[in-house]
Design a protein around this motif. Structure first.
Motif, short mmCIF file in Angstrom:
data_model
loop_
_atom_site.label_atom_id
_atom_site.label_comp_id
_atom_site.label_asym_id
_atom_site.label_seq_id
_atom_site.Cartn_x
_atom_site.Cartn_y
_atom_site.Cartn_z
N ASN A 16 0.25 1.37 -7.73
CA ASN A 16 -0.88 1.83 -7.32
C ASN A 16 -0.62 3.70 -7.23
OD1 ASN A 16 -0.44 2.36 -4.61
ND2 ASN A 16 -0.22 0.11 -4.63
N THR A 33 0.91 -1.23 -0.02
CA THR A 33 0.08 0.02 -0.08
C THR A 33 1.01 1.25 0.01
OG1 THR A 33 -0.15 -0.11 2.29
CG2 THR A 33 -2.13 -1.13 1.20
N CYS A 34 2.17 1.27 0.37
CA CYS A 34 2.86 2.44 0.46
C CYS A 34 4.41 1.78 0.48
CB CYS A 34 2.81 3.17 1.86
SG CYS A 34 2.97 2.16 3.43
#
Length: 541
Positions: free
Chosen positions: A440, A376-377
């Protein structure tokens, strides 16, 4: 058997003579339903047919146990003339929306797979298991193919206890022909699929003949499974056979069929309790038997995990309490099975692949199957990469001393260990590449990390091709991973900023793509998949 030894595999046997009979009435020729079991035809006592039985008759499918019905089933009407359907509906005829269809694969059927099912039907309803046993090759030919299986397949998928199998195999051949018909169907199924896998790896002058022979053997294996009622009475041998049938279908470019068949395999493995700790579920078994259950479960789990990596579909072999560390360092000597000691490297290889698969299921398979980000990061990606690196450092020394010189030296003295090292390295760095390439809204591609991991992964394929060229051309997983790695590399090299100088890493990356194209071109004249992939990669260079 010598590495370069050639074997003339027997040609597919013709269908039994009974199958040539043309059905005239249902009473003379039992109508088979889709699963091969006879359909019911209810007749009134006066010879008429009730409306209900007429409806039932219309639902019955033509029997594939006779030449007339098979011909009708595999042809279509076109302008008043019958023309052969060349491709299996199980492959290219399946819905393009199936998520198990692999891009740039062009799954097609050979002329043996011409039915609507991945296993061509040569078998009559009355023939039973003796009909299957009858088409076994000579023992001399079978010995060559079984030896090739243990030479090329068993090192990277070591789930069959060779001593136990060899004892059952030799006993079967020692029996008189009538007595062989009394042998259990699961052993016959396992023998036939091992013959099929062995045929895929032997060197033969005729590629078409080799494919047809291998597909005939796997059809015989499937029929033997049916005769052993494998759907309701699974055994260790039926699970072993089903694992190999799934790999066979992958190698034969039938990924969607393999995916569907593997679904049955997983359910049967769960039904047998292979996913459970044998010390809890089956405490009365010997240490040897518990060890075999653990090894078979890891084979099911590994196949499921790395197949889902390719297809980006949900993993299924996820609910288990079998522990990697419970595998012993060597096979237990058991009086009932004879003294047998497997090299410690086999158990080390299994443990390493199993540990990697557990991490891959969690970090890659599950999120990718739902189109979710792997990380996610940036900090999350670093955490996942650190987990991969900790696993890599836990691999025993032979599996992480990966240089071209070391692998060539290893292959000269221990080909089994060399194959294991190449397979483990390919799987590890391919998955690491996917982590680094993930992007993303909150995360960009780690270009350098992706190129580095992709190079290590594709280089393992180059080494496999250099050391075991014939095998490299067969293994579906290895080929597809290598193409995917080349595709990722090509995309990143093409997207470099305009005007920027090609640094050494990108020069090496472009060289990897060109080298992959060269390997694919070796068989692009006869392989439509290779030809398509050459076209795709060539568009980048």
């Amino acid at each position: 058997m010598n590495e370069g030894a050639e074997a003339q595999a027997p040609a597919p046997a013709p269908a039994p003579a009974d199958s040539a009979a043309t059905p005239a009435h249902a009473a003379d020729h039992p109508v088979e339903d889709g699963d091969g079991t006879p359909g019911r035809v209810d007749m009134q006592e006066n010879g008429g047919t009730s409306a209900q039985s007429i409806k039932r008759q219309r639902r019955n499918k033509p029997s594939l146990s006779c030449e007339a019905c098979t011909t009708k089933k595999t042809k279509r009407q076109d302008g008043g003339k019958l023309s052969e359907r060349r491709n299996s509906r199980s492959s290219i005829g399946s819905s393009p929306l199936l998520l198990s269809n692999v891009p740039y694969s062009h799954p097609t059927a050979s002329n043996v797979f011409k039915a609507e099912h991945p296993f061509s039907n040569y078998w009559t309803h009355q023939g039973g298991l003796p009909e299957v046993i009858e088409v076994l090759p000579s023992k001399a030919q079978a010995d060559i193919l079984i030896a090739k299986y243990f030479d090329a397949v068993d090192p990277v998928y070591p789930m069959i206890h060779r001593h136990s199998f060899q004892k059952d195999y030799d006993y079967f051949w020692s029996l008189s022909p009538p007595k062989r018909n009394e042998v259990k169907g699961d052993l016959i199924a396992l023998i036939f699929v091992m013959l099929a896998m062995g045929t895929q790896f032997v060197s033969l002058s005729s590629l078409d003949g080799k494919e047809q022979t291998a597909e005939f053997y796997v059809s015989a294996s499937h029929q033997a499974l049916r005769m052993s009622t494998y759907l309701s009475k699974p055994t260790m041998r039926t699970i072993q056979a089903m694992v190999l049938v799934t790999y066979f279908l992958m190698n034969d470019n039938h990924a969607s069929d393999a995916w569907a068949f593997a679904g049955i395999l997983i359910r049967q493995a769960y039904a047998m309790g292979l996913n459970r700790d044998p010390s809890i579920l089956t405490p009365t078994l010997s240490a040897f038997e518990k060890q075999q259950r653990r090894k078979l479960w890891q084979a099911v789990l590994l196949q499921d995990t790395f197949f889902t990596v390719i297809l980006s579909l949900p993993p299924t072999a996820t609910h288990t309490d079998v522990k990697v560390e419970d595998l012993t360092d060597c096979e237990i000597e058991d009086a009932a099975n004879g003294a047998s000691v497997t090299e410690a490297t086999d158990i080390s290889f299994i443990r390493s692949m199993w540990t990697l698969a557990n991490l891959v299921q969690e970090t890659l398979c599950s999120p990718r199957s739902l189109s979710l980000p792997i990380a996610t990061c940036p900090s999350d990606r670093v955490r996942i990469i650190n987990r991969f690196q900790r696993i890599y450092t836990s691999f025993p020394h032979p599996f992480r001393t990966f240089t071209e010189a070391s692998i060539c030296e290893l292959a000269s003295r221990n080909k089994r260990l060399a194959r294991q090292t190449l397979f483990l390295t390919s799987n590890y760095f391919h998955c690491l590449m996917l982590v680094c390439a993930d992007e993303n809204e909150d995360l960009e591609v780690d270009v350098n990390g992706t190129l580095e991991a992709a190079h290590e992964a594709i280089n393992s394929f180059f080494m496999l091709h250099g050391l075991f060229e014939d095998e490299a051309r067969v293994w579906y997983h290895f080929q597809h991973r290598a193409f995917s790695e080349a595709h990722v590399i090509a995309e990143l090299v093409k997207k470099r900023p305009e005007g920027s100088v090609m640094d050494p890493m990108r020069i090496r990356a472009k060289t990897d793509v060109v080298r992959m194209i060269g390997i694919l071109q070796l068989k692009s004249g006869t392989d439509i998949v290779a030809k398509t992939r050459v076209s795709v990669l060539s568009s980048y260079v």
